[in-house]
Design a protein around this motif. Structure first.
Motif, PDB file in Angstrom:
ATOM      1  N   ASN A   1       0.828  -1.152  -0.005  1.00  0.00           N
ATOM      2  CA  ASN A   1       0.039  -0.226  -0.078  1.00  0.00           C
ATOM      3  C   ASN A   1       0.802   1.343  -0.130  1.00  0.00           C
ATOM      4  O   ASN A   1       0.346   2.323   0.092  1.00  0.00           O
ATOM      5  N   PHE A   2       2.357   1.032   0.175  1.00  0.00           N
ATOM      6  CA  PHE A   2       2.881   2.298   0.302  1.00  0.00           C
ATOM      7  C   PHE A   2       4.212   2.504  -0.737  1.00  0.00           C
ATOM      8  O   PHE A   2       4.746   1.330  -0.862  1.00  0.00           O
TER       9      PHE A   2
ATOM     10  N   TYR B   1      -0.443   7.774   1.643  1.00  0.00           N
ATOM     11  CA  TYR B   1      -0.607   6.851   0.250  1.00  0.00           C
ATOM     12  C   TYR B   1      -0.286   7.350  -1.103  1.00  0.00           C
ATOM     13  O   TYR B   1      -0.415   6.773  -2.053  1.00  0.00           O
TER      14      TYR B   1
END
Length: 121
Positions: A31-32, A102
């Protein structure tokens, strides 16, 4: 708790190559975005390369000049930096860092302890 552990540093001669690795845990890695930074004695933290969470978008500092390749394996929560044609000015401690938020940014977030890269003949 975010944990980042770098490895792969060492002593190589000018023109040599190294592959740095960073093992990530404590967060959902895929997610990063992630970055590599470096710091040499007497200098501040310098951004080296970055990669978005999906691995397609990659970014490099101007000094890299095609010598380094950043990559990631989201299934293994691993970040890599392949470095070629290393020069004495590349000598530094290299850190991997997690992007806060994000959206990818080159700003350093939480980072590991670093791995020493020394280029010398």
């Amino acid at each position: 708790q975010v944990q980042l552990v770098e490895s792969g540093g060492g002593l190589v001669r000018p023109g040599g190559s190294l592959r740095l690795s960073c093992a990530a845990s404590g967060f959902v890695f895929e997610n990063f975005g992630m970055n590599w930074h470096r710091q040499s004695p007497g200098k501040g933290l310098e951004w080296v390369a970055g990669i978005a969470n999906g691995g397609v978008s990659r970014y490099y500092g101007d000094f890299v000049k095609g010598r380094f390749t950043i990559s990631r394996d989201n299934a293994k929560s691993m970040l890599y930096l392949e470095m070629t044609d290393l020069q004495p000015e590349d000598t530094a401690v290299y850190f991997c860092s997690k992007v806060d938020g994000y959206t990818w940014t080159r700003q350093p977030g939480p980072r590991g302890q670093g791995t020493q890269v020394t280029i010398s003949s």
